[in-house]
Write an enzyme that holds these catalytic residues in place. Structure first.
Site, PDB file in Angstrom:
ATOM      1  CG  ASP A 102      81.426 -16.142  56.920  1.00 23.00           C
ATOM      2  OD1 ASP A 102      81.945 -15.705  57.960  1.00 23.00           O
ATOM      3  OD2 ASP A 102      81.355 -15.485  55.863  1.00 23.00           O
ATOM      4  CD  GLU A 119      80.002 -14.485  61.095  1.00 24.66           C
ATOM      5  OE1 GLU A 119      80.848 -13.631  61.418  1.00 24.66           O
ATOM      6  OE2 GLU A 119      79.691 -14.700  59.918  1.00 24.66           O
TER       7      GLU A 119
END
Length: 539
Positions: free
Chosen positions: A204, A246
């Site tokens: 993330d 990401e």
């Protein structure tokens, strides 16, 4: 059969994102849980997906739905315990399904013991786990990500007597990757889950790990150096496991996260996603052609991840300001439909619950380059609830069957973690897995067929792509090919019938992979009549 070390499995995989709280409540407490996911694995196996991506399952105050992690090596009690997790991994692997977790590298919760120790004692070794300053003027060139709620990347902490740095909400202080101890503890957290059998991580918010004055504090060389270290650690000790990046950036910046095939295995293609919606609404292929022109080649063994929707808002960061305003007007005319620089709506409502457009969007997803990611519930056309706060409106209970609690839980609806969708056209009486499984023509079975065809033909996942000028800007037509296999994908973005004219000299016939129908080929051009919103995958 599950093969732990099978190389390159991710390149031809279809991913399925699960918000565990929303998927299935096995315990009757109103929250979905890991045991509930395990109970529903047959649905996912039948759908044909290959890998489950679980949103954060860690202990958390849930100020950001679990991305504010308070313990990297435990399970939130709402979701179960480590034994439940082990059983889920075992059951998934027994079905040939892999599982990846969210690995939140950039920050922790402000309730994490590390941050609490850092606040209370300047001499604590944990003080240097975070980024502190006596001033809020450092790193002034770094953009503010949540412009609608944040005015600074610094927040004053009265107890600590200093400002702390955060690229997201103030409840999520950034970790200090200049501290070798932080790098090591993150590697150990990854090791913990890999030892339990996970097949990798969706990492993330990776662009923000380091801070340097005079830069925008994104995509820094130091960030890439640590990520290469993480990849080398996984390759050495856990071959066959993957890292999915990401990074909401332009393709030329994201390509750096592949390195030379020694950083991430996969990366999300964020700029493609909004341009699928642009192409559908403008009824023009140009936005798609343009974004692929901006996409450099990637190293062998790497793969893009493509998606239509996910757990966040439909981000519009990677579109130009005038296009962003246009997208808001077209897809989010009411202010409550907007969030940050994006739109908080699910796929079906975005497309007006128009079955033809929903199928067409999925046709693009499954035939354009990259490994597709489905968001839970989109395979049946679930709706959303714009009256719930933040992103919660796209994180409502999965609709398994008709009824008050939609088969998600044995509890009555008012006791669930969130209300079941009750908007006309999207209620559980109208949209649920059980009814669609029994209907051969349902959206669920259509998506299942698309997935099966895609996985049977490597041209879609490993193949090259060439755009075809088919004589009409409303036509998205391209060849996909791999080895001796050639597939013509023809899609009509228009609400009117169109004829695609494709240079295809030769004789023979093309077979529609989805319907089995054949199209005769003779002469210098193939003329293909396409009804409104139609799509053909022709071998």
């Amino acid at each position: 059969m599950y093969l732990d070390n099978q190389p390159g499995w991710y390149q031809n995989a279809v991913f399925y994102e699960i918000y565990v709280r929303a998927f299935y409540d096995s315990s009757g407490d109103g929250n979905g849980d890991l045991a509930g996911v395990a109970e529903k694995l047959d649905h996912l196996q039948d759908l044909g997906v290959d890998c489950l991506w679980l949103m954060p399952i860690y202990p958390s105050p849930l100020k950001d739905d679990g991305y504010d992690i308070a313990d990297f090596t435990a399970i939130h009690p709402d979701y179960g315990n480590l034994d439940d997790f082990r059983r889920l991994i075992d059951e998934a692997h027994r079905r040939g399904l892999r599982v990846i977790l969210d690995l939140v590298l950039n920050h922790t919760s402000d309730q994490h013991p590390w941050f609490q120790a850092a606040r209370h004692d300047r001499n604590s070794p944990y003080r240097d786990y975070y980024v502190w300053s006596d001033s809020d003027q450092q790193y002034g060139d770094a953009r503010i990500i949540f412009l609608d709620t944040q005015t600074s990347n610094w927040t004053w902490d009265e107890l600590a007597g200093q400002y702390f740095w955060h690229r997201f909400y103030p409840c999520q202080p950034d970790l200090n990757y200049d501290n070798p101890a932080v790098q090591q503890v993150v590697l150990e957290a990854a090791r913990f889950w890999l030892e339990l059998g996970v097949d990798g991580f969706r990492a993330d918010a990776v662009p923000y790990l380091f801070e340097r004055e005079g830069t925008n504090c994104e995509n820094l060389p130091e960030t890439h150096a640590f990520l290469k270290r993480l990849r080398a650690f996984i390759d050495e000790h856990y071959p066959g496991r993957i890292l999915l990046c990401e990074a909401n950036q332009w393709p030329h910046d994201v390509c750096d996260y592949f390195g030379e095939g020694d950083e991430f295995h996969m990366a999300f293609h964020f700029p493609l996603m909004p341009r699928i919606y642009m192409a559908l609404r403008r009824r023009q292929v140009n936005p798609l052609v343009w974004v692929f022109e901006q996409t450099p080649a990637i190293p062998a063994g790497c793969q893009w991840c493509t998606f239509l929707r996910n757990h966040d808002e439909l981000t519009l960061e990677m579109v130009y300001p005038q296009d962003r305003e246009w997208m808001w007007q077209e897809y989010a005319p009411e202010p409550r439909m907007r969030l940050n620089l994006g739109i908080r709506r699910r796929l079906a409502p975005l497309l007006g619950n128009d079955r033809a457009q929903i199928e067409l969007a999925n046709s693009l997803l499954f035939t354009l380059p990259g490994a597709p990611v489905l968001y839970y519930g989109d395979e049946i056309g679930m709706g959303d609830d714009i009256w719930l706060p933040d992103r919660n409106g796209v994180r409502t209970p999965m609709q398994w069957q008709a009824g008050g609690s939609a088969g998600f839980s044995t509890l009555e609806p008012v006791r669930l973690y969130a209300p079941v969708i009750d908007a006309p056209g999207y209620t559980s009486q109208e949209v649920n897995v059980a009814d669609q499984r029994a209907d051969p023509a349902s959206l669920l079975n259509t998506i299942r067929r698309m997935i099966a065809v895609r996985k049977a033909h490597l041209a879609f996942s490993l193949g090259e792509m060439t755009w075809v000028d088919a004589g009409d800007p409303a036509l998205a037509v391209y060849w996909r090919w791999y080895d001796n296999e050639r597939i013509l994908v023809a899609q009509n973005l228009s609400a009117e019938p169109c004829q695609a004219i494709v240079p295809a000299a030769g004789k023979g016939e093309l077979r529609d992979l989805l319907t089995g129908e054949t199209v005769g080929l003779e002469g210098e051009k193939l003329r293909l009549d396409l009804p409104a919103r139609a799509y053909r995958w022709l071998l």
